[in-house]
Design an enzyme around this catalytic site. Structure first.
Site, PDB file in Angstrom:
ATOM      1  N   ASP A 101       7.238 -10.325  -4.700  1.00 31.02           N
ATOM      2  CA  ASP A 101       7.323 -11.010  -5.994  1.00 31.02           C
ATOM      3  C   ASP A 101       7.066 -12.507  -5.920  1.00 31.02           C
ATOM      4  O   ASP A 101       6.850 -13.150  -6.948  1.00 31.02           O
ATOM      5  CB  ASP A 101       8.699 -10.780  -6.632  1.00 31.02           C
ATOM      6  CG  ASP A 101       8.884  -9.359  -7.111  1.00 31.02           C
ATOM      7  OD1 ASP A 101       7.871  -8.701  -7.395  1.00 31.02           O
ATOM      8  OD2 ASP A 101      10.035  -8.902  -7.186  1.00 31.02           O
ATOM      9  N   ARG A 138      20.104  -1.059   1.357  1.00 34.63           N
ATOM     10  CA  ARG A 138      21.034  -1.918   0.625  1.00 34.63           C
ATOM     11  C   ARG A 138      22.454  -1.478   0.972  1.00 34.63           C
ATOM     12  O   ARG A 138      22.714  -0.293   1.145  1.00 34.63           O
ATOM     13  CB  ARG A 138      20.778  -1.819  -0.881  1.00 34.63           C
ATOM     14  CG  ARG A 138      19.323  -2.199  -1.226  1.00 34.63           C
ATOM     15  CD  ARG A 138      19.097  -2.269  -2.717  1.00 34.63           C
ATOM     16  NE  ARG A 138      17.686  -2.431  -3.042  1.00 34.63           N
ATOM     17  CZ  ARG A 138      17.014  -3.565  -3.022  1.00 34.63           C
ATOM     18  NH1 ARG A 138      17.658  -4.679  -2.691  1.00 34.63           N
ATOM     19  NH2 ARG A 138      15.729  -3.617  -3.324  1.00 34.63           N
ATOM     20  N   SER A 139      23.355  -2.434   1.079  1.00 33.86           N
ATOM     21  CA  SER A 139      24.697  -2.120   1.573  1.00 33.86           C
ATOM     22  C   SER A 139      25.784  -2.629   0.630  1.00 33.86           C
ATOM     23  O   SER A 139      25.905  -3.831   0.407  1.00 33.86           O
ATOM     24  CB  SER A 139      24.895  -2.730   2.962  1.00 33.86           C
ATOM     25  OG  SER A 139      26.208  -2.528   3.415  1.00 33.86           O
ATOM     26  N   MET A 144       3.179   1.376  -5.001  1.00 38.00           N
ATOM     27  CA  MET A 144       1.976   1.247  -4.185  1.00 38.00           C
ATOM     28  C   MET A 144       1.715  -0.224  -3.845  1.00 38.00           C
ATOM     29  O   MET A 144       1.069  -0.542  -2.844  1.00 38.00           O
ATOM     30  CB  MET A 144       0.765   1.843  -4.907  1.00 38.00           C
ATOM     31  CG  MET A 144       0.308   1.066  -6.128  1.00 38.00           C
ATOM     32  SD  MET A 144      -1.193   1.729  -6.874  1.00 38.00           S
ATOM     33  CE  MET A 144      -2.410   1.306  -5.650  1.00 38.00           C
ATOM     34  N   GLN A 145       2.247  -1.125  -4.681  1.00 37.59           N
ATOM     35  CA  GLN A 145       2.051  -2.557  -4.438  1.00 37.59           C
ATOM     36  C   GLN A 145       2.781  -3.042  -3.190  1.00 37.59           C
ATOM     37  O   GLN A 145       2.445  -4.085  -2.632  1.00 37.59           O
ATOM     38  CB  GLN A 145       2.535  -3.357  -5.649  1.00 37.59           C
ATOM     39  CG  GLN A 145       1.742  -3.086  -6.909  1.00 37.59           C
ATOM     40  CD  GLN A 145       2.494  -3.516  -8.158  1.00 37.59           C
ATOM     41  OE1 GLN A 145       2.468  -4.673  -8.539  1.00 37.59           O
ATOM     42  NE2 GLN A 145       3.167  -2.574  -8.818  1.00 37.59           N
ATOM     43  N   GLY A 196      14.068  -4.828  -0.418  1.00 39.24           N
ATOM     44  CA  GLY A 196      12.787  -4.149  -0.575  1.00 39.24           C
ATOM     45  C   GLY A 196      11.831  -4.496   0.550  1.00 39.24           C
ATOM     46  O   GLY A 196      11.780  -5.632   1.011  1.00 39.24           O
ATOM     47  N   THR A 254       9.162 -10.681   0.365  1.00 41.07           N
ATOM     48  CA  THR A 254       9.209 -10.021  -0.934  1.00 41.07           C
ATOM     49  C   THR A 254       7.874 -10.203  -1.621  1.00 41.07           C
ATOM     50  O   THR A 254       7.321 -11.303  -1.613  1.00 41.07           O
ATOM     51  CB  THR A 254      10.338 -10.576  -1.825  1.00 41.07           C
ATOM     52  OG1 THR A 254      10.168 -10.098  -3.160  1.00 41.07           O
ATOM     53  CG2 THR A 254      10.358 -12.084  -1.841  1.00 41.07           C
ATOM     54  N   ARG A 260       9.857  -8.311 -12.057  1.00 41.69           N
ATOM     55  CA  ARG A 260      10.949  -8.143 -13.022  1.00 41.69           C
ATOM     56  C   ARG A 260      11.369  -9.466 -13.650  1.00 41.69           C
ATOM     57  O   ARG A 260      11.655  -9.543 -14.835  1.00 41.69           O
ATOM     58  CB  ARG A 260      12.150  -7.477 -12.338  1.00 41.69           C
ATOM     59  CG  ARG A 260      13.300  -7.132 -13.281  1.00 41.69           C
ATOM     60  CD  ARG A 260      14.428  -6.418 -12.562  1.00 41.69           C
ATOM     61  NE  ARG A 260      15.043  -7.248 -11.538  1.00 41.69           N
ATOM     62  CZ  ARG A 260      14.942  -7.015 -10.240  1.00 41.69           C
ATOM     63  NH1 ARG A 260      14.228  -6.007  -9.787  1.00 41.69           N
ATOM     64  NH2 ARG A 260      15.529  -7.822  -9.357  1.00 41.69           N
ATOM     65  N   SER A 268     -16.094  -3.736 -25.488  1.00 38.07           N
ATOM     66  CA  SER A 268     -15.848  -2.332 -25.844  1.00 38.07           C
ATOM     67  C   SER A 268     -14.676  -1.740 -25.085  1.00 38.07           C
ATOM     68  O   SER A 268     -14.247  -0.614 -25.355  1.00 38.07           O
ATOM     69  CB  SER A 268     -17.103  -1.494 -25.561  1.00 38.07           C
ATOM     70  OG  SER A 268     -17.447  -1.565 -24.188  1.00 38.07           O
ATOM     71  N   ASP A 320       9.174 -14.873  -5.436  1.00 39.72           N
ATOM     72  CA  ASP A 320      10.168 -15.494  -6.312  1.00 39.72           C
ATOM     73  C   ASP A 320      11.251 -16.265  -5.558  1.00 39.72           C
ATOM     74  O   ASP A 320      12.375 -16.407  -6.046  1.00 39.72           O
ATOM     75  CB  ASP A 320      10.824 -14.421  -7.201  1.00 39.72           C
ATOM     76  CG  ASP A 320      11.500 -13.317  -6.394  1.00 39.72           C
ATOM     77  OD1 ASP A 320      11.333 -13.270  -5.154  1.00 39.72           O
ATOM     78  OD2 ASP A 320      12.199 -12.488  -7.002  1.00 39.72           O
ATOM     79  N   ASP A 341      16.272 -12.694  -1.945  1.00 39.44           N
ATOM     80  CA  ASP A 341      17.477 -13.457  -2.275  1.00 39.44           C
ATOM     81  C   ASP A 341      18.760 -12.690  -1.979  1.00 39.44           C
ATOM     82  O   ASP A 341      19.763 -13.282  -1.600  1.00 39.44           O
ATOM     83  CB  ASP A 341      17.440 -13.922  -3.739  1.00 39.44           C
ATOM     84  CG  ASP A 341      17.257 -12.785  -4.726  1.00 39.44           C
ATOM     85  OD1 ASP A 341      17.144 -11.621  -4.302  1.00 39.44           O
ATOM     86  OD2 ASP A 341      17.224 -13.065  -5.939  1.00 39.44           O
TER      87      ASP A 341
END
Length: 328
Positions: free
Chosen positions: A132, A76-77, A259-260, A15, A130, A176, A219, A134, A107
């Site tokens: 994330d 990706r492969s 969009m992130q 990504g 990345t 995730r 509210s 992570d 990773d």
């Protein structure tokens, strides 16, 4: 002993993340500084197997430090997962005279690099890219800071309409397997609740918390949900449950999605990418391989790729407590 490296290849894989272009720029210019050649490899491991290489010099990376995405593209492969595919990549690298690789990604990217090194002894250094956050071995991955800023801006805008219409918004953010984005942006955005994979709040507790918020005079409410949260099957199930068990709120869902990953990288990510690229090239020239460059206590450090892949990042318990206090 340091090895004689004359040509380094750099690629991005998995990504995309803001800051990848800044990292490419850093690697290329670090190579130029040391008087060695640099080749960009298009489309990650796919490009490795197809020999899709392009020479890059200091001028070829001008004007990209502020751009999101990756100029080298990403893919990706499946074929690279086979011994035959990796052999193709090795043959192409030898033919091009490339002596070492800088792999920018997460990773999955590092797993491929580790296997490739084990099979062919090919020097490689990883740069964690990345949103994330992570990856073990760095306090910040490339793109994490930018993604957080993007999410907070979105939460601020959504809160305007939530307040205007007495609405409860569930806002889903990426994450995730980990809740770093959700936890940080939930605190920064003033969310009433933050749902992350690491903490199972439960549907009933969620509703009770929202009811307490309502009784206290709120509210409208914002609930930030990491996509990997385990309370419901998905964010829309959460909405349906709250609709059925709470009166007085007009419940809406906003999924921020990809969009992130986009947008111009923050100052932090640009500086981090620049530091990581220089450290990656320096490490290869020092004869190091099978390491990931990371930020630890504001210093550039090396972590074995194997540790970075197999390790699991931990949620910040202090931030969890701050979140509980702030939602009072």
């Amino acid at each position: 002993m340091p090895t004689k490296i004359k040509k380094i290849g750099v690629f991005t894989s998995g990504g995309d993340a803001p800051g990848m272009n800044a990292a490419i720029r850093s690697v290329v210019r670090a190579c130029a500084y040391h008087g060695i050649e640099c080749l960009g490899i298009y489309r990650g491991y796919e490009g490795l197997m197809e020999g899709d290489f392009v020479p890059m010099d200091a001028r070829s990376v001008k004007g990209i430090i502020n751009k999101g995405g990756t100029i080298l593209k990403s893919a990706r492969s499946k074929e690279f997962r086979t011994k035959e595919g990796r052999q193709k990549a090795f043959d192409n690298l030898n033919e091009a005279g490339i002596d070492a690789l800088v792999a920018i990604g997460g990773d999955g990217t590092f797993t491929g690099a580790l296997i490739f090194n084990e099979e062919f002894g090919f020097p490689v250094i990883g740069i964690p890219g990345t949103i994330d956050n992570d990856i073990v071995g760095t306090s910040h991955t490339l793109g994490f800071d930018t993604a957080q800023n993007t999410v907070v801006e979105a939460i601020d805008k959504i809160r305007d309409t939530a307040s205007s219409h007495n609405r409860l918004f569930f806002i889903e953010v990426m994450g995730r397997d980990v809740g770093h984005i959700a936890l940080n942006t939930g605190i920064a955005g003033g969310a009433e609740e933050i749902l992350i994979p690491e903490e199972d709040l439960g549907l009933e507790r969620l509703v009770e918390s929202l009811k307490r918020s309502r009784k206290s005079g709120k509210s409208s409410s914002i609930v930030v949900v990491a996509e990997g949260d385990k309370i419901g099957k998905n964010i829309f199930e959460l909405k349906d449950y709250v609709d059925e068990n709470m009166e007085g709120y007009d419940v809406r869902v906003s999924v921020l999605g990809h969009m992130q990953r986009g947008g111009s990288p923050s100052c932090f990510d640009r500086v981090l990418a620049s530091r990581m690229g220089v450290k990656a090239v320096d490490s290869l020239l020092e004869g190091k391989s099978n390491y990931m460059v990371g930020l630890i206590n504001n210093k550039m450090e090396l972590t074995p790729l194997d540790n970075a892949i197999k390790g699991k990042t931990k949620i910040n318990l202090e931030l969890l407590r701050v979140s509980d206090i702030m939602s009072t």
